[in-house]
Design an enzyme around this catalytic site. Structure first.
Site, short mmCIF file in Angstrom:
data_model
loop_
_atom_site.label_atom_id
_atom_site.label_comp_id
_atom_site.label_asym_id
_atom_site.label_seq_id
_atom_site.Cartn_x
_atom_site.Cartn_y
_atom_site.Cartn_z
N LYS A 37 20.18 7.44 17.21
CA LYS A 37 19.06 7.62 16.49
C LYS A 37 17.98 8.09 17.44
O LYS A 37 17.59 9.37 17.28
CB LYS A 37 18.59 6.58 15.57
CG LYS A 37 17.58 7.17 14.49
CD LYS A 37 16.78 5.92 13.79
CE LYS A 37 17.41 5.89 12.65
NZ LYS A 37 16.80 4.66 11.70
N THR A 123 8.45 -3.05 3.49
CA THR A 123 7.86 -3.97 2.24
C THR A 123 8.56 -5.32 2.25
O THR A 123 9.84 -5.44 2.50
CB THR A 123 8.79 -2.84 1.08
OG1 THR A 123 8.16 -2.08 1.25
CG2 THR A 123 8.50 -3.93 -0.27
N PHE A 154 2.78 3.17 1.08
CA PHE A 154 3.23 3.64 -0.38
C PHE A 154 3.82 5.13 -0.51
O PHE A 154 3.72 5.87 -1.38
CB PHE A 154 1.85 3.84 -1.19
CG PHE A 154 1.18 2.15 -1.26
CD1 PHE A 154 1.72 1.37 -2.24
CD2 PHE A 154 0.12 2.08 -0.50
CE1 PHE A 154 1.01 0.12 -2.45
CE2 PHE A 154 -0.41 0.73 -0.30
CZ PHE A 154 0.02 -0.16 -1.42
N LEU A 155 4.28 5.65 0.79
CA LEU A 155 4.73 6.85 0.82
C LEU A 155 6.04 7.16 0.08
O LEU A 155 6.92 6.34 -0.10
CB LEU A 155 5.01 7.60 2.11
CG LEU A 155 5.95 6.63 3.12
CD1 LEU A 155 7.39 7.08 2.93
CD2 LEU A 155 5.63 7.02 4.75
N LYS A 206 1.71 -4.12 -2.83
CA LYS A 206 2.95 -3.26 -2.68
C LYS A 206 3.87 -3.79 -3.92
O LYS A 206 4.39 -3.02 -4.35
CB LYS A 206 3.43 -3.59 -1.43
CG LYS A 206 4.78 -2.87 -1.19
CD LYS A 206 4.60 -1.51 -0.91
CE LYS A 206 5.83 -0.68 -0.80
NZ LYS A 206 5.98 0.54 -0.60
N CYS A 262 13.89 2.07 -2.80
CA CYS A 262 12.65 1.24 -3.14
C CYS A 262 12.64 0.56 -4.63
O CYS A 262 12.57 -0.79 -4.39
CB CYS A 262 11.38 2.05 -2.92
SG CYS A 262 11.09 2.56 -1.19
N LYS A 322 16.39 11.71 -6.40
CA LYS A 322 15.15 12.60 -6.79
C LYS A 322 15.19 13.98 -6.04
O LYS A 322 15.77 13.81 -4.96
CB LYS A 322 14.08 11.88 -6.83
CG LYS A 322 13.43 11.20 -5.43
CD LYS A 322 12.00 10.92 -5.58
CE LYS A 322 11.39 11.02 -3.91
NZ LYS A 322 10.00 10.63 -4.15
N ARG A 329 20.82 6.80 -1.60
CA ARG A 329 20.75 5.36 -1.61
C ARG A 329 20.50 4.93 -3.41
O ARG A 329 19.53 5.31 -3.64
CB ARG A 329 19.94 4.83 -0.85
CG ARG A 329 20.54 4.71 0.50
CD ARG A 329 19.73 4.33 1.46
NE ARG A 329 18.37 4.69 1.65
CZ ARG A 329 17.32 4.53 2.39
NH1 ARG A 329 17.58 3.34 3.18
NH2 ARG A 329 16.21 5.09 2.50
C1 UDX Z 1 8.58 4.92 -4.53
C2 UDX Z 1 6.98 4.58 -4.58
O1 UDX Z 1 6.44 5.84 -5.56
C3 UDX Z 1 6.06 4.53 -3.30
O2 UDX Z 1 5.01 4.39 -3.44
C4 UDX Z 1 6.83 3.59 -2.40
O3 UDX Z 1 6.12 3.42 -1.25
C5 UDX Z 1 8.28 3.64 -2.30
O4 UDX Z 1 8.83 3.87 -3.65
P1 UDX Z 1 10.34 6.74 -3.96
O5 UDX Z 1 11.11 5.85 -3.86
O6 UDX Z 1 10.17 7.76 -2.94
O7 UDX Z 1 8.83 6.05 -3.81
O8 UDX Z 1 10.28 7.57 -5.08
P2 UDX Z 1 9.48 7.89 -6.72
O9 UDX Z 1 8.89 9.28 -6.66
O10 UDX Z 1 8.37 6.98 -6.74
O11 UDX Z 1 10.65 7.82 -7.63
C6 UDX Z 1 11.08 6.56 -7.82
C7 UDX Z 1 12.28 6.89 -8.94
O12 UDX Z 1 11.77 6.97 -10.18
C8 UDX Z 1 13.30 8.15 -8.95
O13 UDX Z 1 14.59 7.70 -9.07
C9 UDX Z 1 12.67 8.95 -10.02
O14 UDX Z 1 13.70 9.89 -10.42
C10 UDX Z 1 12.17 7.99 -11.00
N1 UDX Z 1 11.10 8.41 -11.86
C11 UDX Z 1 9.87 8.79 -11.38
C12 UDX Z 1 11.26 8.76 -13.08
O15 UDX Z 1 12.57 8.42 -13.74
N2 UDX Z 1 10.31 9.30 -13.96
C13 UDX Z 1 9.12 9.41 -13.55
O16 UDX Z 1 8.15 9.85 -14.12
C14 UDX Z 1 8.87 9.20 -12.08
#
Ligand code: UDX
Length: 433
Positions: A37, A123, A154-155, A206, A262, A322, A329
Site C-alpha cells: 500500500k 471508530t 464522520f466522513l 460517534k 460502518c 452506495k 464491503r
Molecule cells: C457512514 C456515516 O454517514 C459517516 O458519518 C460515518 O463516518 C461512516 O458511516 P458511509 O458508510 O460512507 O458513512 O455511508 P452513508 O452515506 O452514511 O450510507 C450508509 C448506508 O445507508 C448506505 O448503504 C446507504 O445506501 C444507506 N442509506 C443512506 C439509505 O439506504 N437511505 C438513506 O436515506 C441514506
C-alpha cells in the site's frame, strides 16, 4: 500553526485525515504496515476510489508536506501529534477487534521521547481512550508527559474530502487544556463548529450518530412496508415528514437496506457494548433486524416479478454499497446476487467502479462494460445502487434489449407512471406495484 503530525493507518479515515491535514500546511507522515500500500501511495496510486483524493495526495507530496512510510518508530519520534486511524474490524461476535489499536499504542509508548498527543480517530468502543492511556503508561521507558484524545471521524465514503474539510461539527474529547489547544489549532482553519467534551462522551457521539442514522434508514424501510400494504407512497410520506425541521429530510430514502463498512459494524458493536454494560439496546436490535428483512423482501420482489428464477438471466445495475465509491464491503448487492444465484439465475452486472472488487467475491457473475450490455438478453433489470448515470439511461433502448420489460428498482430512481407508460412492469420500494 504548522504541526508535525503522524497518522497511523492509511485506510479511508487515515488517508483522508493525513492528506487534508497536509493540505492545511502541516507536515504529515502517514504510516501503514502494508508495504504494498505504501509503495502504491508513493507512486500516487490510491488504494481506494475516492473523488478528489489523488489530487490532494499528489499536491501535498509534491509540496514536501506529506510522506508515506512503514516506519512507525521513526514517525513517532518526528511527530508531536499522532492520530490513530487503524482498522477496528468486527470479530465473529460483533465486537470490534482492537488489537491493532493496542499494538500501535505500545509502539508509540516505546518510541516517544518527549510530549506526544495521541488522538484516536478510529471508530472504537467507548472507554477505549482509557485503555490506550493505560497501555501507553505501562509501556513508557521513562516518565514522559502525554495526552490521549478522542476525535471521531464522520466522513462518508464518496464525499470524504468534503466531509473532512467542511464538517458539520468537529468533536474533540480531551482530558487536558494542552490537548484541547493543540487540536483546536489543527482544526480552527476549517471554520467549522468545534465541540469539546470528555473522552468518553466524544467516543459515544460517534456510536450515537451512526446508530441514529441507521435507525432513520430502518424506520423508513419499515415504513415502506406499511406504504405497500396501504397503497401510500413512501417518497411522499418522507417528503412530508422531512419538512418538519426537527426530523429533517436527509437519510429518509427507502431502499434495499443499508450496507458499507460502518453502519452494520458500528451498530453490531454498539449493541455489544451496551450488552456488556448491562443494557439490552432492543431498539438497535430491531434496526438490524429490519435491515436484514429489507434485503430479503427485495429478493422476494425479484422472485415475484419473475415468477420462476431458475435459468433466468438477471441484469443487476450497481454493486457498491452506495454510489461514488468502489467499496463493496457489506454491500446489499452481495446478498441479493448470492440469493439469485442460489435460485439458479444467471447474473449480468454493471457498476461504474466496483466490478474489479466484486469479481473477486463473485466470480460467477458476468461483468459487463455498460448498463446496456448488462440488459442485453436479460429477463429483468434490477437496480441495487443509485449511481447517477442510471438516471440518464435510455429506457426505450433498454426495453428493446431486454427479453422481458421487467424493471425492479431497489432505490426508487424512476417515476413509476413514466416507466409503466413505456411498457415496463415496474416494481419499486414502498409504492403500489
Ligand atoms: C457512514 C456515516 O454517514 C459517516 O458519518 C460515518 O463516518 C461512516 O458511516 P458511509 O458508510 O460512507 O458513512 O455511508 P452513508 O452515506 O452514511 O450510507 C450508509 C448506508 O445507508 C448506505 O448503504 C446507504 O445506501 C444507506 N442509506 C443512506 C439509505 O439506504 N437511505 C438513506 O436515506 C441514506
Amino acid at each position: 500553526m504548522v504541526k508535525r503530525v503522524c497518522v497511523v493507518g492509511s485506510g479511508y479515515v487515515g488517508l483522508v485525515t493525513g492528506s487534508c491535514l497536509a493540505d492545511l500546511g502541516n507536515n504529515v507522515i502517514c504510516v501503514d504496515n502494508d508495504k504494498k500500500k505504501i509503495e502504491m501511495l508513493n507512486k500516487f496510486k490510491m488504494p481506494i476510489y475516492e473523488p478528489g483524493l489523488e489530487d490532494v495526495v499528489k499536491r501535498n507530496v509534491e509540496a514536501g508536506r506529506l510522506f508515506f512510510t512503514t516506519d512507525l518508530k521513526d514517525s513517532v519520534k518526528k511527530s508531536e501529534v499522532i492520530f490513530i486511524a487503524v482498522g477496528t474490524p468486527p470479530k465473529a461476535n460483533g465486537e470490534a477487534d482492537l488489537s491493532c489499536i493496542e499494538d500501535v499504542s505500545k509502539q508509540i509508548a516505546l518510541n516517544m521521547d518527549e510530549y506526544r498527543l495521541i488522538v484516536d480517530k478510529s471508530t472504537v468502543p467507548v472507554q477505549t481512550g482509557q485503555r490506550v492511556k493505560e497501555t501507553i503508561t505501562r509501556n513508557l521507558k521513562k516518565d514522559i508527559e502525554f495526552d490521549v484524545a478522542s476525535n471521531p471521524e464522520f466522513l462518508k465514503e464518496g464525499s470524504a474530502i468534503n466531509d473532512f474539510t467542511r464538517p458539520d461539527r468537529i468533536v474533540i474529547g480531551v482530558e487536558t487544556e494542552r490537548a484541547a489547544v493543540i487540536l483546536k489549532e489543527i482544526y480552527n482553519p476549517f471554520n467549522s463548529p468545534i465541540i469539546t467534551t470528555d473522552i468518553q462522551s466524544a467516543e459515544l457521539i460517534k456510536h450515537a450518530a451512526n446508530s441514529f442514522l441507521a435507525t432513520k434508514v430502518s424506520f423508513v424501510n419499515a415504513l415502506s412496508v406499511i406504504c405497500e400494504l396501504t397503497g401510500a407512497d413512501v417518497d411522499k410520506v418522507t417528503e412530508g415528514m422531512g419538512m418538519d425541521k426537527r426530523i429533517g429530510s436527509s437519510f429518509l430514502n427507502a431502499g434495499v437496506g443499508f450496507g458499507g463498512f460502518c453502519f452494520p459494524k458500528d451498530l453490531a458493536a454498539f449493541i455489544k457494548i451496551s450488552e456488556k454494560l448491562g443494557y439490552d439496546f432492543k431498539l438497535l436490535k430491531a434496526v438490524e433486524e429490519i435491515n436484514k428483512k429489507q434485503k430479503d423482501r427485495f429478493i422476494k420482489k425479484i422472485e415475484d416479478a419473475l415468477w420462476n428464477i431458475k435459468d433466468k438471466t438477471i441484469a443487476v445495475l450497481g454493486l457498491s454499497f452506495k454510489p461514488n465509491t468502489d467499496d463493496i464491503r457489506f454491500a446489499p448487492s452481495i446478498d441479493i446476487i448470492k440469493a439469485l444465484l442460489r435460485d439458479g439465475a444467471g447474473i449480468r452486472a454493471y457498476d461504474p467502479y466496483a466490478m474489479d472488487k466484486m469479481s473477486q467475491v463473485l466470480p460467477e457473475v458476468k461483468y459487463c462494460q455498460s448498463s446496456y450490455e448488462a440488459a442485453d438478453g436479460a429477463d429483468a433489470l434490477v437496480i441495487v445502487t443509485e449511481w447517477s448515470e442510471f438516471k440518464e439511461l435510455d429506457f426505450v433502448k433498454i426495453k428493446g434489449l431486454l427479453n422481458d420489460a421487467i424493471l425492479i428498482d431497489g432505490r426508487n430512481m424512476y417515476d413509476p407512471d413514466s416507466m409503466r407508460r413505456l411498457g415496463f412492469k415496474y416494481v419499486c420500494i414502498g409504492k403500489k406495484s
